[in-house]
Design an enzyme around this catalytic site. Structure first.
Site, PDB file in Angstrom:
ATOM      1  N   SER A   1     -14.054 -70.737 -25.004  1.00 17.78           N
ATOM      2  CA  SER A   1     -13.314 -69.899 -24.061  1.00 17.78           C
ATOM      3  C   SER A   1     -12.799 -70.681 -22.860  1.00 17.78           C
ATOM      4  O   SER A   1     -12.008 -70.145 -22.079  1.00 17.78           O
ATOM      5  CB  SER A   1     -14.195 -68.742 -23.579  1.00 17.78           C
ATOM      6  OG  SER A   1     -15.289 -69.224 -22.819  1.00 17.78           O
TER       7      SER A   1
ATOM      8  N   LYS B   1     -16.461 -62.401 -16.366  1.00 19.08           N
ATOM      9  CA  LYS B   1     -15.861 -63.623 -15.839  1.00 19.08           C
ATOM     10  C   LYS B   1     -14.970 -63.331 -14.638  1.00 19.08           C
ATOM     11  O   LYS B   1     -15.018 -64.034 -13.614  1.00 19.08           O
ATOM     12  CB  LYS B   1     -15.061 -64.320 -16.945  1.00 19.08           C
ATOM     13  CG  LYS B   1     -15.935 -64.893 -18.061  1.00 19.08           C
ATOM     14  CD  LYS B   1     -15.092 -65.477 -19.177  1.00 19.08           C
ATOM     15  CE  LYS B   1     -15.974 -66.074 -20.265  1.00 19.08           C
ATOM     16  NZ  LYS B   1     -15.208 -66.632 -21.394  1.00 19.08           N
TER      17      LYS B   1
END
Length: 802
Positions: free
Chosen positions: A659, A702
């Protein structure tokens, strides 16, 4: 330059309108009739229950908390209630093979009936048999047998004695037997008297004694034969008396169990043994009375232990059952699954018998259904193999671990196996199911049906309505306060957040029940009779607060400057990446500084995390993809001649996942081109070799992780996060993040390509290819291509010098 607009605040959170739910409180809603979102799993369970062929056992797979046990209990209980009650099973002593107790199948409830009847029978026999042997009739018959023997023996010896006397020989009787001696009349001669007789007389007497001794031996043998006959008559008398005393009581049992041939055969064996061992009943009566000063014995040490062979060990009793059994064994050890043979101390040693055979879960579930936790079963030594052996053989064989491994050296019981007819349902995680399917060749033969439980369901109006009914059902089952429509709406939104998708609802029932319980607690603390959205939010916030210690420590270290994260300015070869940290049930996002450096080399993109064995294989794959992207886009017909290194700064643990590959690529392009990157932005996403941005997990956490860093330092209005466009449907952000975005104090962008991302990060156009094969002048791509070309020239010059 692409014209990318920030994501509107409405795209960051999908609310549920309470007015559209159609109720005021959950008291108005009926109980839910089916499990939400588990139609496929329910169909599999129904199929497994309905099919009656060998091997069609069930494995319910899916994450913990998705309702696997609830579905199984619901459907198994419903099916079991419609099925007949299975048989009772008992173990009884086998008088021909004492080491192999016999298993008897009885109609439901008859096992206890037989056990009680046998207990009464033994109690009756322990009174009746000693009384029969104490009766005058028995004594008279016994005396008659003894008298007949004495009369015959005395008559025979009297005739012999007369003949011996006529020959001058006397018959001498002693405690140890009979013998011959010289005699005159009725007087037995001593040795001196015998030697005083004339020699001819001595010889005559010796000859007579020799002849008579042979005759006497014959008579003794004859008498011994009569004594054997007497003993046979006495034994037959004892058998007749004990049979007469026992037959009436045994016949009562035969009449009570006339419809069960196996029980009748056992009663015949019991009666034969009672007749043959009647002396034990008499001896037991003497012990109980303390005869001859003997101390009465205890049950374990005395006479009662001898009568345990007549008991009935009821292994399974279904006298009070309604329908087939449904058994859940939460501690599936070998003994708890297939049964065990216990032991007891007796005179300092351990002994056992058939009454110490204890049932296992297979016995209790026989004729019905057994639910086991697959992981716990596999963790118990020998339990998995024992279960498979029972399913293959279709019988339950009770064996100890020592017997299973062939290490048993002592004699023990070997109970006759019991036929097995059971449906097994294992419950476990998906990984465990796939591991068993790959590693155990028997698994798919014995568990042919998989019930795969979903973690998420589409968030549609119908699903919302069903979810609301589910909440109402759980509230009533848990005896909680009802929820109003606003509380249900907030619970639906939290379910989407837990599902990680604004268009989905989580089917994790345990989390939902916990939320309802905690909201009920806060409603009670505030004196409310109905739970509102405020209490739901309080429960969510409190749960986050309880698990936030580590998150707060991370934020504190960033605020103090211990962990270096910039939220303003620009820097070349440096970008704010985003990671997810999970511990226990808590998940939070953490910004990480990613840096890249470039120098002359051989076309290598070095992952420092991998070099020091901190990077996982997926992360390493993502870094290798970056090399492929650079070569395909910029190298053209020449080799890459750079040496690039990438690292997560201040990372002291493992790094896994791809990611961060978009952030790493942007840092790498910045390092090559020298174009600085905005530090007030963070970026997440994976990238393929063609530069397309791919979705990642944990996007909400996030974003919130970087938002918290920026909020602690003060939101400037320029800060924000770049996410993959494919992740926009996953956004269910905290309210404070949404409010900041709506006020223009924090911004989110969604990108589909690395070019869009680099433009946002640098403020320069990414650039497009021009017809002559180059790139748009002044663009980031042109600067990257120019630097790579310069490195190629440097490499060529270096090779020429060397």
């Amino acid at each position: 330059m692409a014209n990318l607009d920030p994501l509107p605040a409405a795209a960051l959170y999908r609310p549920t309108d309470p007015s559209g739910l159609g109720f005021a409180t959950t008291d108005e809603l009926p109980d839910v009739e089916e499990i939400i979102g588990q139609r496929r799993a329910v169909e599999a369970v129904e199929f497994a229950i309905g099919i009656r062929h060998e091997g069609y056992n069930l494995f319910a797979l899916g994450p913990a908390g998705t309702g696997k046990h609830t579905v199984l209990r619901q459907f198994l209980a419903g099916q079991a209630a419609r099925e007949p009650v299975p048989s009772d099973w008992v173990y009884v002593h086998d008088f021909d093979r004492p080491q192999s107790p016999r298993a008897l199948r009885l109609p439901p409830g008859r096992g206890v009936e037989l056990r009680n009847a046998m207990d009464r029978l033994v109690a009756d026999l322990r009174r009746a048999i000693p009384a029969a042997f104490e009766s005058d009739a028995y004594r008279d018959r016994r005396e008659a047998i003894d008298s007949a023997l004495r009369g015959r023996r005395e008559a025979l010896l009297a005739t012999f004695e007369e003949r011996a006397k006529a020959s001058g020989v006397a018959l001498v009787r002693t405690p140890v037997g009979m013998g011959l001696a010289p005699a005159q009349g009725d007087q037995v001669l001593g040795a001196e008297q015998f030697h005083a007789l004339p020699e001819t007389e001595q010889q005559r007497i010796r000859a007579a004694m020799t002849e008579l001794e042979e005759e006497l031996n014959g008579l003794v043998r004859h008498v011994q034969g009569w004594e054997r006959e007497q003993r046979d008559h006495q034994r037959q008398l004892d058998r007749d008396v004990s049979h007469a005393a026992a037959d009436h009581f045994v016949d009562e049992l035969r009449h009570a169990f006339a419809d069960l041939p196996e029980v009748l055969a056992h009663l015949d064996a019991v009666e034969r043994n009672v007749v043959e061992t009647a002396d034990e009943f008499v001896a037991a009566a003497s012990h109980e009375d303390g005869a001859d000063g003997a101390k009465p014995a205890t049950r374990e040490q005395g006479a009662d232990a001898g009568f345990r062979r007549f008991q009935v060990n009821v292994l399974v009793d279904h006298g009070q059952s309604a329908g087939a059994p449904v058994v859940y064994e939460d501690n599936p050890t070998l003994a708890n699954v297939v049964g065990r043979i216990e032991q007891m101390a007796q005179f300092g040693t351990l002994v056992t018998d058939f009454t110490l055979i204890k049932p296992g879960a297979l016995h209790r579930a026989n004729g019905g259904y057994l639910v086991l936790d697959a992981l716990r079963l596999l963790q118990e030594p020998y339990a998995w193999e024992a279960l498979k052996r029972a399913l293959r053989a279709r019988e339950i064989r009770i064996e100890s671990p020592a017997q299973l491994t062939g290490m048993a050296t002592t004699v023990s019981l070997q109970p006759v196996p019991i036929p097995l007819d059971v449906k097994i349902a294992l419950v476990g995680e998906r990984g465990l199911y796939y591991a068993l399917a790959a590693a155990d060749p028997d698994f798919l033969e014995l568990f042919k049906v998989e019930a795969d439980f979903e973690e998420r369901v589409d968030r549609t109006p119908d699903a919302n309505a069903q979810y609301a009914q589910l909440i109402a059902t759980l509230v009533r089952r848990e005896h909680l306060r009802p929820l109003d429509a606003s509380a249900v709406a907030r619970a639906l939104e939290d379910s989407s957040r837990r599902a990680g998708d604004a268009d989905k609802l989580s089917t994790h029932m345990r989390s939902l029940v916990d939320l309802l319980r905690e909201a009920d607690h806060w409603a009670g603390a505030e004196g409310r009779e109905v739970v509102t959205a405020s209490e739901i939010q309080h429960a969510i916030d409190s749960r986050r607060r309880r698990g936030s210690r580590l998150e707060e420590l991370v934020q504190e270290e960033i605020a103090r400057g211990t962990v270096l994260i910039a939220t303003e300015g620009t820097a070349a070869g440096q970008v704010n990446g985003l990671t997810v940290v999970q511990h226990g049930d808590t998940t939070f996002g953490q910004p990480m500084r990613i840096t890249a450096t470039v120098r002359l080399g051989r076309g290598e993109v070095v992952d420092i995390e991998r070099e020091v064995e901190l990077g996982g294989p997926i992360h390493s794959k993502g870094v290798l993809i970056l090399g492929g992207f650079l070569g395909a886009r910029y190298a053209g017909g020449r080799p890459l001649t750079l040496h690039a290194s990438l690292v997560f700064e201040q990372s002291y643990g493992g790094v896994e996942g791809d990611s961060a590959s978009l952030a790493e690529l942007c840092a790498l392009l910045s390092a090559i081109s020298g174009v600085p990157i905005r530090q007030d932005l963070a970026i997440t996403g994976s990238v393929n070799q063609h530069g397309a941005v791919q979705p990642i997990g944990g996007v909400n956490e996030k974003i919130e992780g970087f938002f918290d860093v920026c909020a602690a330092r003060g939101l400037t209005g320029t800060q924000g996060v770049i996410v993959p466009a494919a992740n926009t449907s996953n956004l269910m952000l905290r309210h404070d993040v949404v409010e900041a975005a709506a006020a223009g104090r924090f911004t989110l962008w969604a990108v589909s390509t690395v070019d869009e991302a680099i433009e946002l990060l640098t403020g320069l156009p990414a650039g497009t290819e021009v017809p002559d094969g180059g790139w748009q002048e002044g663009s980031v791509n042109a600067r990257v291509a120019g630097r790579l070309a310069a490195l190629a020239e440097e490499a060529r010059a270096y090779r020429a010098l060397t």
